[in-house]
Design a protein around this motif. Structure first.
Motif, short mmCIF file in Angstrom:
data_model
loop_
_atom_site.label_atom_id
_atom_site.label_comp_id
_atom_site.label_asym_id
_atom_site.label_seq_id
_atom_site.Cartn_x
_atom_site.Cartn_y
_atom_site.Cartn_z
N ASP A 1 0.81 -1.21 0.00
CA ASP A 1 0.00 0.00 0.00
C ASP A 1 0.85 1.27 0.00
OD1 ASP A 1 -1.05 -0.27 3.52
OD2 ASP A 1 0.89 -0.47 2.54
N ASP A 2 2.15 1.15 0.10
CA ASP A 2 3.05 2.29 0.02
C ASP A 2 3.54 2.57 -1.40
OD1 ASP A 2 4.77 2.00 3.24
OD2 ASP A 2 2.89 2.98 2.66
N TYR A 3 3.05 1.82 -2.36
CA TYR A 3 3.52 1.92 -3.73
C TYR A 3 2.40 2.26 -4.69
CZ TYR A 3 8.07 -0.18 -2.62
OH TYR A 3 9.32 -0.43 -2.13
N ALA A 4 2.71 3.15 -5.62
CA ALA A 4 1.86 3.28 -6.80
C ALA A 4 2.13 2.07 -7.69
CB ALA A 4 2.17 4.57 -7.55
N ILE A 5 1.10 1.60 -8.34
CA ILE A 5 1.24 0.46 -9.26
C ILE A 5 0.80 0.91 -10.64
CG2 ILE A 5 0.55 -1.89 -9.79
CD1 ILE A 5 2.15 -1.70 -7.21
N GLY A 6 1.65 0.65 -11.60
CA GLY A 6 1.34 1.02 -12.97
C GLY A 6 1.26 -0.19 -13.87
N TRP A 7 0.52 -0.02 -14.95
CA TRP A 7 0.47 -1.02 -16.03
C TRP A 7 1.07 -0.42 -17.28
CZ3 TRP A 7 -0.72 -6.07 -15.72
CH2 TRP A 7 -1.47 -6.53 -14.62
N PHE A 8 1.86 -1.21 -17.95
CA PHE A 8 2.47 -0.84 -19.21
C PHE A 8 2.21 -1.96 -20.21
CE2 PHE A 8 5.11 2.77 -17.85
CZ PHE A 8 5.05 2.62 -16.48
N ARG A 9 2.42 -1.66 -21.47
CA ARG A 9 2.31 -2.70 -22.47
C ARG A 9 3.33 -2.46 -23.57
NH1 ARG A 9 -3.63 -1.33 -25.19
NH2 ARG A 9 -3.00 0.57 -26.32
N GLN A 10 3.69 -3.55 -24.20
CA GLN A 10 4.61 -3.47 -25.33
C GLN A 10 4.13 -4.39 -26.43
OE1 GLN A 10 8.77 -4.40 -24.60
NE2 GLN A 10 9.37 -2.99 -26.22
N ALA A 11 3.81 -3.79 -27.54
CA ALA A 11 3.40 -4.55 -28.72
C ALA A 11 4.64 -4.87 -29.55
CB ALA A 11 2.41 -3.73 -29.53
N PRO A 12 4.57 -5.90 -30.36
CA PRO A 12 5.73 -6.28 -31.18
C PRO A 12 6.22 -5.11 -32.02
CG PRO A 12 4.06 -7.98 -31.26
CD PRO A 12 3.43 -6.82 -30.54
N GLY A 13 7.51 -4.85 -31.93
CA GLY A 13 8.11 -3.81 -32.72
C GLY A 13 7.84 -2.39 -32.26
N LYS A 14 7.18 -2.27 -31.11
CA LYS A 14 6.84 -0.93 -30.60
C LYS A 14 7.48 -0.69 -29.25
CE LYS A 14 2.49 -0.44 -33.11
NZ LYS A 14 1.05 -0.05 -33.01
N GLU A 15 7.52 0.57 -28.87
CA GLU A 15 8.06 0.93 -27.57
C GLU A 15 7.07 0.62 -26.46
OE1 GLU A 15 10.95 4.63 -28.99
OE2 GLU A 15 9.24 5.00 -27.67
N THR A 16 7.60 0.54 -25.26
CA THR A 16 6.75 0.33 -24.10
C THR A 16 5.83 1.53 -23.92
OG1 THR A 16 8.45 -1.00 -23.03
CG2 THR A 16 6.73 -0.09 -21.62
N GLU A 17 4.57 1.23 -23.68
CA GLU A 17 3.54 2.27 -23.58
C GLU A 17 2.93 2.25 -22.18
OE1 GLU A 17 -0.77 3.38 -25.70
OE2 GLU A 17 0.17 1.45 -26.04
N TRP A 18 2.84 3.41 -21.58
CA TRP A 18 2.17 3.52 -20.30
C TRP A 18 0.67 3.37 -20.49
CZ3 TRP A 18 -1.29 7.31 -18.43
CH2 TRP A 18 -1.51 7.30 -17.04
#
Length: 125
Positions: free
Chosen positions: A30-47
């Motif tokens: 509970d002391d941390y923010a949690i984020g989700w990211f994704r990476q599609a083939p051939g693309k940069e990581t996206e927030w």
């Protein structure tokens, strides 16, 4: 050690839904923010989305607002990402990550110090 475990990925038809889960262990979740990211083939990581520690404010990439919902359960130490009306372009490996550098929710990868392994989401036509 901070450990994050993402799960819930799979193959779904366009227009369908999936619910991803990120389980945390080894730290004060509970002391941390949690984020989700994704990476599609051939693309940069996206927030994709993030939920703060404290009041659990939720933030989304503009392109995903209205389709994705993030939530957290600090008793179960999990963060969920409900994904509805999935599109072909949502196909990617999805990662969760933890950050405790501040009370805000970072919208980029760098502040997140700990990452889970990814879970594959494939949206089919």
């Amino acid at each position: 050690d901070v450990q994050l475990q993402a799960s819930g990925g799979g193959v779904v038809e366009a227009g369908g839904s999936l619910r991803l889960s990120c389980a945390g262990s080894g730290f004060a979740f509970d002391d941390y923010a949690i984020g989700w990211f994704r990476q599609a083939p051939g693309k940069e990581t996206e927030w994709v989305s993030c939920i703060t520690r404290g009041d659990g404010s939720a933030y989304y990439a503009d392109s995903l607002k209205g389709r994705f919902t993030i939530s957290r359960d600090n008793v179960e130490n999990t963060v969920s990402l409900q994904m509805n009306s999935l599109k072909l372009e949502d196909t990617a490996v999805y990662y969760c990550a933890a950050d405790n550098t501040g009370w805000a929710c970072p919208d980029r990868a760098v502040p997140f110090s700990d990452w889970g392994q990814g879970t594959q989401v494939t949206v089919s036509s």
